[in-house]
Motif scaffolding. Structure first.
Motif, mmCIF file in Angstrom:
data_model
loop_
_atom_site.group_PDB
_atom_site.id
_atom_site.type_symbol
_atom_site.label_atom_id
_atom_site.label_comp_id
_atom_site.label_asym_id
_atom_site.label_seq_id
_atom_site.Cartn_x
_atom_site.Cartn_y
_atom_site.Cartn_z
ATOM 1 N N SER A 1 -11.177 -24.494 8.193
ATOM 2 C CA SER A 1 -12.190 -24.913 7.216
ATOM 3 C C SER A 1 -13.458 -25.374 7.925
ATOM 4 N N ASP A 2 -14.563 -25.247 7.242
ATOM 5 C CA ASP A 2 -15.856 -25.718 7.727
ATOM 6 C C ASP A 2 -16.499 -26.501 6.593
ATOM 7 N N PRO A 3 -16.575 -27.844 6.694
ATOM 8 C CA PRO A 3 -16.270 -28.697 7.826
ATOM 9 C C PRO A 3 -14.766 -28.799 8.083
ATOM 10 N N PRO A 4 -14.392 -29.141 9.320
ATOM 11 C CA PRO A 4 -12.984 -29.146 9.697
ATOM 12 C C PRO A 4 -12.092 -30.070 8.869
ATOM 13 N N ASP A 5 -12.629 -31.196 8.374
ATOM 14 C CA ASP A 5 -11.781 -32.117 7.610
ATOM 15 C C ASP A 5 -11.687 -31.773 6.128
ATOM 16 N N ALA A 6 -12.474 -30.827 5.650
ATOM 17 C CA ALA A 6 -12.458 -30.374 4.250
ATOM 18 C C ALA A 6 -12.634 -31.517 3.251
ATOM 19 N N ALA B 1 -5.710 -22.286 4.566
ATOM 20 C CA ALA B 1 -6.757 -23.000 5.308
ATOM 21 C C ALA B 1 -6.142 -23.913 6.360
ATOM 22 N N LEU B 2 -6.778 -23.978 7.517
ATOM 23 C CA LEU B 2 -6.428 -24.918 8.572
ATOM 24 C C LEU B 2 -7.451 -26.043 8.522
ATOM 25 N N VAL B 3 -6.980 -27.266 8.288
ATOM 26 C CA VAL B 3 -7.835 -28.421 8.059
ATOM 27 C C VAL B 3 -7.442 -29.524 9.031
ATOM 28 N N GLU B 4 -8.405 -30.331 9.456
ATOM 29 C CA GLU B 4 -8.121 -31.459 10.340
ATOM 30 C C GLU B 4 -7.789 -32.706 9.539
ATOM 31 N N HIS B 5 -6.854 -33.487 10.060
ATOM 32 C CA HIS B 5 -6.455 -34.782 9.501
ATOM 33 C C HIS B 5 -7.612 -35.768 9.634
ATOM 34 N N GLY B 6 -7.735 -36.666 8.677
ATOM 35 C CA GLY B 6 -8.743 -37.717 8.743
ATOM 36 C C GLY B 6 -9.885 -37.507 7.774
ATOM 37 N N GLY B 7 -10.572 -38.604 7.456
ATOM 38 C CA GLY B 7 -11.757 -38.547 6.613
ATOM 39 C C GLY B 7 -11.503 -38.758 5.132
ATOM 40 N N CYS B 8 -10.428 -38.213 4.609
ATOM 41 C CA CYS B 8 -10.077 -38.373 3.208
ATOM 42 C C CYS B 8 -8.580 -38.100 3.064
#
Length: 131
Positions: A11-16, A31-38
């Motif tokens: 995903s872009d941005p990585p944290d979606a 989708a590949l998403v990064e942990h964190g942010g929400c």
């Protein structure tokens, strides 16, 4: 359920957590998403709203070896209708790095998914523990 020969799209941005810049590429894919942010639910709903079939949330710490995951408490009544999976440690980092090194926008994967609607309380384990 099994996804065969489906794209894994970072995903872009990585944290979606915000509107996706590449949402058109996520439609019908994973989708590949990064942990964190929400919250995990917010990420999953973002991907679902862009037509994603599933989301893989990868730890944002590439050197983390623990099996404990810190999750934000979701207090809304929102729900998601697509599966969400989690990768520990370096796995998500390695996938993203490999795609970047080869100049690829996504990877083609096949993955089994055991989707269960059982509440976490039925598992007799604290939330965030993988076993």
């Amino acid at each position: 359920m099994r996804f065969e020969q489906i794209y894994l799209v970072p995903s872009d941005p990585p944290d979606a957590c915000d509107a996706l810049n590449n949402g058109v590429f996520i439609e019908g894919q994973i989708a590949l998403v990064e942990h964190g942010g929400c919250s995990f639910l917010s990420k999953t709903r973002t991907i679902q709203e862009h037509g994603g079939r599933a989301v893989i949330i990868a730890d944002n710490s590439y050197n983390k070896e623990t099996t404990y995951v810190e999750m934000m408490q979701e207090t809304t009544q929102r729900k998601a209708d697509i599966p969400a999976l989690f990768l520990l440690g370096r796995d998500g980092y390695m996938i993203r790095r490999s795609l970047e090194q080869h100049g690829l926008p996504w990877a083609v994967i096949s993955i089994p998914v055991n989707a269960s609607s059982a509440p976490i309380s039925n598992f007799l384990q604290p939330q965030g523990i993988f076993w």
